[in-house]
Design a protein around this motif. Structure first.
Motif, mmCIF file in Angstrom:
data_model
loop_
_atom_site.group_PDB
_atom_site.id
_atom_site.type_symbol
_atom_site.label_atom_id
_atom_site.label_comp_id
_atom_site.label_asym_id
_atom_site.label_seq_id
_atom_site.Cartn_x
_atom_site.Cartn_y
_atom_site.Cartn_z
ATOM 1 N N GLY A 27 0.916 -1.223 0.064
ATOM 2 C CA GLY A 27 -0.030 -0.071 0.138
ATOM 3 C C GLY A 27 0.847 1.098 0.129
ATOM 4 O O GLY A 27 0.401 2.344 -0.479
ATOM 5 N N ALA A 28 2.230 1.189 0.568
ATOM 6 C CA ALA A 28 2.908 2.413 0.534
ATOM 7 C C ALA A 28 3.512 2.557 -0.846
ATOM 8 O O ALA A 28 3.813 3.632 -1.086
ATOM 9 N N ILE A 29 3.385 1.635 -1.559
ATOM 10 C CA ILE A 29 3.920 1.786 -2.848
ATOM 11 C C ILE A 29 3.054 1.866 -4.053
ATOM 12 O O ILE A 29 3.250 3.038 -4.845
ATOM 13 N N THR A 34 -5.890 -0.019 -3.792
ATOM 14 C CA THR A 34 -5.656 -0.287 -5.296
ATOM 15 C C THR A 34 -5.542 -1.846 -5.305
ATOM 16 O O THR A 34 -5.281 -2.459 -4.360
ATOM 17 N N GLY A 35 -6.020 -2.510 -6.285
ATOM 18 C CA GLY A 35 -6.138 -3.762 -6.691
ATOM 19 C C GLY A 35 -4.527 -4.361 -6.384
ATOM 20 O O GLY A 35 -4.252 -5.671 -6.249
ATOM 21 N N ALA A 147 -10.746 -2.347 -3.834
ATOM 22 C CA ALA A 147 -10.151 -2.798 -4.741
ATOM 23 C C ALA A 147 -10.455 -3.543 -5.746
ATOM 24 O O ALA A 147 -11.162 -4.518 -5.788
ATOM 25 N N HIS A 148 -9.905 -3.258 -6.838
ATOM 26 C CA HIS A 148 -10.157 -3.892 -8.346
ATOM 27 C C HIS A 148 -9.127 -4.551 -8.961
ATOM 28 O O HIS A 148 -7.921 -3.862 -9.064
ATOM 29 N N ILE A 149 -9.441 -5.884 -9.581
ATOM 30 C CA ILE A 149 -7.981 -6.217 -10.314
ATOM 31 C C ILE A 149 -8.583 -6.475 -11.655
ATOM 32 O O ILE A 149 -9.526 -7.312 -12.037
ATOM 33 N N PRO A 153 -14.019 -6.424 -8.652
ATOM 34 C CA PRO A 153 -13.552 -6.371 -7.429
ATOM 35 C C PRO A 153 -13.135 -7.708 -6.826
ATOM 36 O O PRO A 153 -13.123 -8.605 -7.306
ATOM 37 N N LEU A 154 -12.045 -7.368 -5.686
ATOM 38 C CA LEU A 154 -11.400 -8.531 -5.105
ATOM 39 C C LEU A 154 -12.475 -9.699 -4.737
ATOM 40 O O LEU A 154 -12.100 -10.990 -4.556
ATOM 41 N N ALA A 155 -13.682 -9.111 -4.051
ATOM 42 C CA ALA A 155 -14.475 -10.306 -3.313
ATOM 43 C C ALA A 155 -15.677 -10.733 -4.495
ATOM 44 O O ALA A 155 -16.499 -11.399 -4.105
#
Length: 420
Positions: A27-29, A34-35, A147-149, A153-155
């Motif tokens: 998350g720091a990067i 974000t996904g 978060a989306h890939i 969505p991730l779920a």
């Protein structure tokens, strides 16, 4: 699936804690919502789990090696009880028990990581239902839902309705396209991994229940995961696709470095080893020396591929030693010494003028000897003809009968009495 996942709820807290720790790093990067941050956290979870399972994987390899050692005995049992399948199975199980071999050892890595798989499924299902779980609090829950890939969505799941997908801030088309591609990739990687094992790393000369098991898994596992994949959240698909790719790469490394005796992979490996020995004149690397050591220790029990390798070394004038090295054989040493002696006895190189002079003199000598030989042979031939022309017991007269013109030389046929 939710009921099965709830059975592994005891492990959801450590799984969620590991994901959150990796999420802080990524998350720091890439950003917290974000996904990439959440997706790479799941990938890192897979890598961590598979590293922890390496000792189990080594145990699986050793058990597989024991199965390979038992191949001749299995073949003997098959030949002995060819017509009695039940007795054949009983003798096989007895052999497994005596040697402490487990034919189901190839399933151990899958069984060992199943709790982590269902725990992750439980965590992602809770995120989709907007429920806090483990160490994931409300702020992390909101971040994971955003978060989306690749737009999914991730779920989200393939079988979600449009209203459920809309609640996660995505379109049904994006979710189904992404999940369908990931399901196909997951099933294809599973099939390729099992096919690689069956076609390259199995001794096909012996048919055993182990081979039948692997062949069954090659077709059944991809179908099972393809059917289950439509109910997996996107995050679980990322997890399973990553673990399949890891398994495929790990297995490819083992096949290339430590193949099954009698398999196609062993033939290719020993071919590469023979080329290396040809180029360098020695066995390089501890793993390769251990391979040569095992082949030497087998003695007359070597398979055809190993005999081919030993024959290839012999053609190079090399002999494999018990410590895994190669040395020159006696025939190669004597041949090398004889070749060196011949090279030492060779005359000095002549110049072009010397070679031409030698050829001219040799030609003249040959011409003289040919001319003298021809003269001698002509003289002998004339003498023999003179001896033949002289009648026996009568001296040769000066006025010998001359052959008339038109008559044939030599003895004449007598005339007919009526023509006298």
């Amino acid at each position: 699936m939710d009921t099965i996942a709830s059975l592994f709820s005891f492990i959801t807290w450590p799984v969620s804690w590991v994901i959150v720790q990796f999420h802080k790093l990524y998350g720091a990067i890439f950003g917290d919502d974000t996904g990439w941050a959440w997706g790479l956290s799941i990938v890192s979870l897979v890598v961590l789990i598979r590293i922890c399972l390496i000792p189990l994987f080594v145990k699986q390899i050793k058990s597989t090696r024991n199965m390979q050692v038992l191949q001749p005995k299995m073949k003997a049992i098959q030949e002995r009880y060819k017509s009695d399948k039940q007795r054949q199975s009983e003798e096989m199980m007895k052999l497994y028990k005596e040697t402490g071999t487990n034919p189901l050892s190839s399933c151990l890595p899958i069984l060992a990581q199943s709790p982590f798989f269902f725990a992750l499924y439980h965590v992602l299902s809770a995120i989709a239902s907007n429920k806090k779980i483990g160490v994931i609090d409300q702020s992390l829950l909101d971040s994971a839902r955003q978060a989306h890939i690749f737009g999914a969505p991730l779920a989200a799941k393939f079988m979600n309705s449009s209203s459920e997908v809309s609640a996660l801030g995505a379109s049904l088309t994006d979710v189904r396209v992404v999940t369908a591609v990931m399901i196909v990739m997951m099933s294809a990687s599973q099939f390729f991994t099992q096919r690689q094992l069956m076609t390259k790393n199995v001794d096909l000369t012996v048919k055993t229940p182990y081979m039948q098991q692997q062949k069954m898994l090659m077709y059944i596992f991809p179908l099972i995961f393809a059917g289950m994949g439509i109910n997996f959240p996107v995050g679980v698909l990322v997890y399973w696709l990553t673990t399949n790719v890891w398994t495929m790469g790990q297995q490819m490394y083992v096949i290339n470095q430590n193949p099954t005796p009698g398999s196609k992979a062993q033939d290719q490996y020993l071919g590469r080893l023979l080329k290396s020995v040809t180029a360098h004149g020695e066995v390089r690397g501890r793993t390769r020396r251990n391979t040569v050591k095992r082949i030497v220790a087998k003695g007359p029990d070597r398979n055809d591929i190993e005999r081919k390798f030993v024959t290839g070394l012999a053609k190079l004038g090399l002999v494999a030693q018990e410590d895994g090295t190669v040395t020159k054989g006696e025939a190669a040493v004597s041949e090398a010494e004889g070749g060196a002696a011949q090279r030492r006895q060779q005359p000095k190189r002549q110049t072009k003028s010397q070679r031409q002079t030698g050829v001219t003199q040799a030609g003249a000598k040959d011409a003289d000897s040919t001319e003298s030989g021809s003269k001698t042979s002509l003289q002998k031939q004339d003498a023999s003809q003179d001896e033949k022309s002289k009648p026996a017991g009568k001296p040769a007269s000066g006025s010998s009968r001359q052959a008339k013109s038109g008559q044939r030389k030599g003895p004449q046929r007598p005339k007919h009495p009526s023509k006298k």
